[in-house]
Enzyme design. Structure first.
Site, mmCIF file in Angstrom:
data_model
loop_
_atom_site.group_PDB
_atom_site.id
_atom_site.type_symbol
_atom_site.label_atom_id
_atom_site.label_comp_id
_atom_site.label_asym_id
_atom_site.label_seq_id
_atom_site.Cartn_x
_atom_site.Cartn_y
_atom_site.Cartn_z
ATOM 1 N N GLU A 116 32.832 47.864 -13.520
ATOM 2 C CA GLU A 116 31.250 48.481 -13.045
ATOM 3 C C GLU A 116 32.008 49.268 -12.201
ATOM 4 O OE1 GLU A 116 28.261 45.928 -12.692
ATOM 5 O OE2 GLU A 116 28.317 44.624 -15.112
ATOM 6 N N VAL A 117 32.495 48.729 -10.553
ATOM 7 C CA VAL A 117 32.099 49.549 -9.805
ATOM 8 C C VAL A 117 34.174 50.422 -9.460
ATOM 9 C CG1 VAL A 117 31.992 49.461 -7.548
ATOM 10 C CG2 VAL A 117 30.386 48.364 -9.468
ATOM 11 N N ASP B 42 28.933 38.218 -4.623
ATOM 12 C CA ASP B 42 27.872 38.664 -5.574
ATOM 13 C C ASP B 42 26.475 38.174 -6.294
ATOM 14 O OD1 ASP B 42 29.582 39.817 -8.736
ATOM 15 O OD2 ASP B 42 27.336 39.551 -8.402
ATOM 16 N N ILE B 43 25.618 39.316 -6.074
ATOM 17 C CA ILE B 43 24.648 39.872 -6.023
ATOM 18 C C ILE B 43 24.285 39.376 -7.725
ATOM 19 C CG2 ILE B 43 24.612 42.197 -7.499
ATOM 20 C CD1 ILE B 43 22.331 42.849 -5.253
ATOM 21 N N HIS C 176 38.318 45.126 -6.249
ATOM 22 C CA HIS C 176 37.770 43.575 -5.786
ATOM 23 C C HIS C 176 38.073 42.941 -6.526
ATOM 24 C CE1 HIS C 176 35.190 45.861 -9.289
ATOM 25 N NE2 HIS C 176 34.954 44.816 -9.487
ATOM 26 N N ASN D 88 39.112 42.601 -12.510
ATOM 27 C CA ASN D 88 38.987 43.854 -13.168
ATOM 28 C C ASN D 88 39.099 44.885 -13.327
ATOM 29 O OD1 ASN D 88 37.361 42.128 -15.354
ATOM 30 N ND2 ASN D 88 35.119 42.688 -14.618
ATOM 31 N N HIS E 83 37.400 38.969 -8.089
ATOM 32 C CA HIS E 83 35.995 37.643 -7.976
ATOM 33 C C HIS E 83 36.368 36.607 -7.707
ATOM 34 C CE1 HIS E 83 33.015 40.157 -10.587
ATOM 35 N NE2 HIS E 83 33.595 41.070 -11.085
#
Ligand code: AMP
Length: 118
Positions: free
Chosen positions: A99-100, A33-34, A104, A91, A106
């Site tokens: 957000e995206v 993760d960025i 995905h 999420n 985490h």
């Protein structure tokens, strides 16, 4: 929500954005993760073009679901978080703060995590 392939993770899958890759197979791509929220924070994105977990289950066959789940565990193993434990978060939708809009997971670990809603 209808899938929109303009999102950042779809661009990564198309090779349009560089990825700090941890693991990849036919079902998933894993990278760091960025903006890490734990000492170790990785994302495992599905190669299916689906928005979230419900969309994924609705549009995937058993082999695809199994492949994605196995890729998450494989990534956790590579990260070395299995023995000490980790948190897996999906999420989904606006109440979660997703957000995206591309499926995905985490993986959070590498330290004792705060409790936060669980
Ligand atoms: P979510 O809120 O569940 O949709 O999580 C999206 C996650 O993607 C956030 O934790 C972001 O920090 C992460 N993210 C966004 N853009 C990138 C990127 N280019 N590379 C790696 N992680 C990213």
């Amino acid at each position: 929500m209808e899938y929109n392939s303009n999102n950042v993770f779809a661009k990564m899958l198309r090779g349009e954005i560089a990825v700090n890759k941890i693991y990849e197979d036919d079902y998933a791509l894993a990278f760091y993760d960025i903006a890490p929220k734990a000492k170790i924070h990785a994302l495992v994105i599905s190669k299916a073009m689906v928005v979230d977990f419900a969309d994924f289950i609705e549009h995937s066959n058993a082999a695809e679901i199994e492949g994605y789940m196995r890729a998450i565990v494989r990534t956790a193993e590579i990260l070395g978080v299995v023995e000490d434990g980790y948190r897996l978060v999906f999420n989904s939708g606006k109440n979660s703060g997703q957000e995206v809009p591309h499926l995905h997971a985490h993986i959070l670990g590498g330290e004792k995590l705060p409790t936060a809603h669980l």
